[in-house]
Design a protein around this motif. Structure first.
Motif, PDB file in Angstrom:
ATOM      1  N   LEU A 217       0.830  -1.129  -0.120  1.00 25.05           N
ATOM      2  CA  LEU A 217      -0.007   0.042  -0.050  1.00 25.05           C
ATOM      3  C   LEU A 217       0.821   1.113   0.231  1.00 25.05           C
ATOM      4  CD1 LEU A 217      -3.003   1.164  -0.039  1.00 25.05           C
ATOM      5  CD2 LEU A 217      -3.077   0.884   2.489  1.00 25.05           C
ATOM      6  N   SER A 218       2.047   1.122   0.522  1.00 28.26           N
ATOM      7  CA  SER A 218       2.874   2.240   0.598  1.00 28.26           C
ATOM      8  C   SER A 218       3.422   2.371  -0.805  1.00 28.26           C
ATOM      9  CB  SER A 218       4.129   2.123   1.622  1.00 28.26           C
ATOM     10  OG  SER A 218       3.662   2.073   2.850  1.00 28.26           O
ATOM     11  N   LEU A 219       3.771   1.491  -1.344  1.00 28.96           N
ATOM     12  CA  LEU A 219       4.124   1.868  -2.761  1.00 28.96           C
ATOM     13  C   LEU A 219       3.186   2.503  -3.467  1.00 28.96           C
ATOM     14  CD1 LEU A 219       6.143  -1.417  -3.535  1.00 28.96           C
ATOM     15  CD2 LEU A 219       7.248   0.731  -3.220  1.00 28.96           C
ATOM     16  N   PHE A 220       2.019   2.211  -3.648  1.00 24.35           N
ATOM     17  CA  PHE A 220       0.699   2.746  -4.473  1.00 24.35           C
ATOM     18  C   PHE A 220       0.792   4.179  -3.830  1.00 24.35           C
ATOM     19  CE2 PHE A 220      -3.742   3.993  -4.146  1.00 24.35           C
ATOM     20  CZ  PHE A 220      -3.903   3.996  -5.537  1.00 24.35           C
TER      21      PHE A 220
ATOM     22  N   GLY B 200      -6.537  -0.139   0.716  1.00 28.29           N
ATOM     23  CA  GLY B 200      -5.956  -1.451  -0.043  1.00 28.29           C
ATOM     24  C   GLY B 200      -6.485  -2.570   0.520  1.00 28.29           C
ATOM     25  N   TYR B 201      -6.661  -3.463  -0.467  1.00 27.53           N
ATOM     26  CA  TYR B 201      -7.159  -4.999   0.010  1.00 27.53           C
ATOM     27  C   TYR B 201      -6.393  -5.942  -0.686  1.00 27.53           C
ATOM     28  CZ  TYR B 201     -11.047  -1.853   1.259  1.00 27.53           C
ATOM     29  OH  TYR B 201     -11.908  -0.983   1.784  1.00 27.53           O
ATOM     30  N   TYR B 202      -6.294  -7.053   0.058  1.00 28.63           N
ATOM     31  CA  TYR B 202      -5.537  -8.336  -0.669  1.00 28.63           C
ATOM     32  C   TYR B 202      -6.556  -9.411  -0.389  1.00 28.63           C
ATOM     33  CZ  TYR B 202      -4.350 -10.837   3.417  1.00 28.63           C
ATOM     34  OH  TYR B 202      -4.476 -11.585   4.789  1.00 28.63           O
ATOM     35  N   LEU B 203      -6.406 -10.442  -1.573  1.00 26.57           N
ATOM     36  CA  LEU B 203      -7.301 -11.386  -1.568  1.00 26.57           C
ATOM     37  C   LEU B 203      -6.717 -12.659  -1.020  1.00 26.57           C
ATOM     38  CD1 LEU B 203      -8.665  -9.537  -3.738  1.00 26.57           C
ATOM     39  CD2 LEU B 203      -9.212 -11.477  -5.176  1.00 26.57           C
ATOM     40  N   PRO B 204      -6.987 -13.403   0.033  1.00 25.96           N
ATOM     41  CA  PRO B 204      -6.675 -14.386   0.520  1.00 25.96           C
ATOM     42  C   PRO B 204      -6.854 -15.827  -0.402  1.00 25.96           C
ATOM     43  CG  PRO B 204      -8.642 -13.785   1.652  1.00 25.96           C
ATOM     44  CD  PRO B 204      -8.301 -12.686   0.700  1.00 25.96           C
TER      45      PRO B 204
ATOM     46  N   ILE C 177      -2.964 -11.096  -4.839  1.00 29.55           N
ATOM     47  CA  ILE C 177      -3.667  -9.839  -5.741  1.00 29.55           C
ATOM     48  C   ILE C 177      -4.303  -9.031  -4.576  1.00 29.55           C
ATOM     49  CG2 ILE C 177      -5.784  -9.552  -7.066  1.00 29.55           C
ATOM     50  CD1 ILE C 177      -5.810 -12.342  -8.103  1.00 29.55           C
ATOM     51  N   CYS C 178      -3.960  -7.597  -5.070  1.00 28.26           N
ATOM     52  CA  CYS C 178      -4.307  -6.491  -4.379  1.00 28.26           C
ATOM     53  C   CYS C 178      -5.241  -5.541  -5.108  1.00 28.26           C
ATOM     54  CB  CYS C 178      -3.055  -5.861  -3.776  1.00 28.26           C
ATOM     55  SG  CYS C 178      -2.071  -6.984  -2.691  1.00 28.26           S
ATOM     56  N   PHE C 179      -5.850  -4.757  -4.392  1.00 31.19           N
ATOM     57  CA  PHE C 179      -6.825  -3.817  -4.997  1.00 31.19           C
ATOM     58  C   PHE C 179      -6.450  -2.371  -4.346  1.00 31.19           C
ATOM     59  CE2 PHE C 179     -11.087  -1.541  -5.187  1.00 31.19           C
ATOM     60  CZ  PHE C 179     -10.700  -0.786  -6.240  1.00 31.19           C
ATOM     61  N   PHE C 180      -5.939  -1.388  -4.917  1.00 29.59           N
ATOM     62  CA  PHE C 180      -5.749  -0.254  -4.143  1.00 29.59           C
ATOM     63  C   PHE C 180      -6.700   0.949  -4.842  1.00 29.59           C
ATOM     64  CE2 PHE C 180      -1.604  -2.304  -4.616  1.00 29.59           C
ATOM     65  CZ  PHE C 180      -1.490  -2.815  -3.361  1.00 29.59           C
ATOM     66  N   PHE C 181      -7.060   1.775  -3.959  1.00 31.13           N
ATOM     67  CA  PHE C 181      -8.127   2.949  -4.428  1.00 31.13           C
ATOM     68  C   PHE C 181      -7.685   4.169  -3.527  1.00 31.13           C
ATOM     69  CE2 PHE C 181     -11.744   5.328  -4.912  1.00 31.13           C
ATOM     70  CZ  PHE C 181     -12.127   5.281  -6.206  1.00 31.13           C
ATOM     71  N   GLU C 182      -7.508   5.425  -4.462  1.00 37.33           N
ATOM     72  CA  GLU C 182      -7.466   6.594  -3.394  1.00 37.33           C
ATOM     73  C   GLU C 182      -8.882   7.330  -3.979  1.00 37.33           C
ATOM     74  OE1 GLU C 182      -7.168  10.042  -1.933  1.00 37.33           O
ATOM     75  OE2 GLU C 182      -7.006  10.170  -4.144  1.00 37.33           O
ATOM     76  N   GLU C 183      -9.383   7.932  -2.850  1.00 33.05           N
ATOM     77  CA  GLU C 183     -10.843   8.401  -3.107  1.00 33.05           C
ATOM     78  C   GLU C 183     -10.566   9.902  -3.933  1.00 33.05           C
ATOM     79  OE1 GLU C 183     -13.678   8.531  -0.027  1.00 33.05           O
ATOM     80  OE2 GLU C 183     -12.600   6.844   1.122  1.00 33.05           O
TER      81      GLU C 183
END
Length: 217
Positions: A78-81, A136-140, A158-164
């Protein structure tokens, strides 16, 4: 860190070209015109997002498609994103890439160090310092998520990142249906279509891959 120029005036760092002083444009006028016309054709086929989805709506839709767990704000992924968003929307404007061919090796080394320092600073910064709200979220590896991990090209989690605030988002999965579904749900604005920006191109690609738009290319 040491650099050396090769015969093409590129900058080598331990035999890996990390900075290049020449950008080769691999398109011509005909290709550019074809791309412009292609995007114009797709613009006629899409529906504008009249009522933008709030993040909570996007989050709820995402959770309906998969099992996902939130990432801590200090998670490296998440820090990289976060750093990427900060660099593109704030820092890059202050630290634009110069013409490397006009610079000495020492100047390039200095510029590269400054860029690296800025990125590290962005990684360590708190999102609210820039008015950002990052998720940020990751898929277990659950039975429900198995379909997303079955792709032989899929690597780690697999991760999903989003900034509002900036509406920036990023998936780490390789061309998976989950990514396309969420991108389509997020939709595009009139401004995206007008500018033919990255959101527009990404949306068109998702619509084509999911079979909602014809493949015109």
């Amino acid at each position: 860190m040491s650099f050396e120029r090769n015969k093409d005036d590129n900058i080598n760092n331990n035999n890996f070209i990390s900075i290049t002083s020449k950008v080769v444009k691999i398109s011509d006028a005909k290709t550019d015109e074809r791309l412009h016309q292609l995007l114009k054709e797709y613009a006629k086929l899409v529906t504008v997002r009249t009522h933008p989805h709030k993040f909570k709506e996007i989050e709820q839709y995402f959770f309906k498609q998969c099992d996902a767990l939130p990432l801590a704000l200090n998670d490296d992924r998440l820090s990289l994103f976060k750093a990427d968003v900060i660099m593109r929307h704030f820092k890059d404007k202050e630290h634009k890439a110069p013409r490397f061919s006009d610079m000495t090796d020492e100047e390039i080394t200095k510029w590269h160090k400054e860029k690296s320092d800025l990125f590290l600073e962005a990684q360590c910064a708190h999102p609210q310092q820039f008015g950002l709200n990052i998720h940020g979220y990751y898929l277990p590896h659950t039975e429900r998520n198995k379909v997303f991990y079955d792709d032989p090209y899929q690597g780690s989690d697999i991760c999903f990142f989003f900034e509002e605030t900036t509406e920036e988002y990023y998936f780490t999965c390789v061309e998976c249906n989950l990514m396309y579904q969420v991108i389509i749900f997020i939709g595009i604005s009139e401004n995206d279509i007008k500018k033919h920006n990255q959101h527009f191109v990404t949306y068109i690609n998702a619509m084509v891959e999911m079979g909602y738009l014809p493949k015109l290319y």
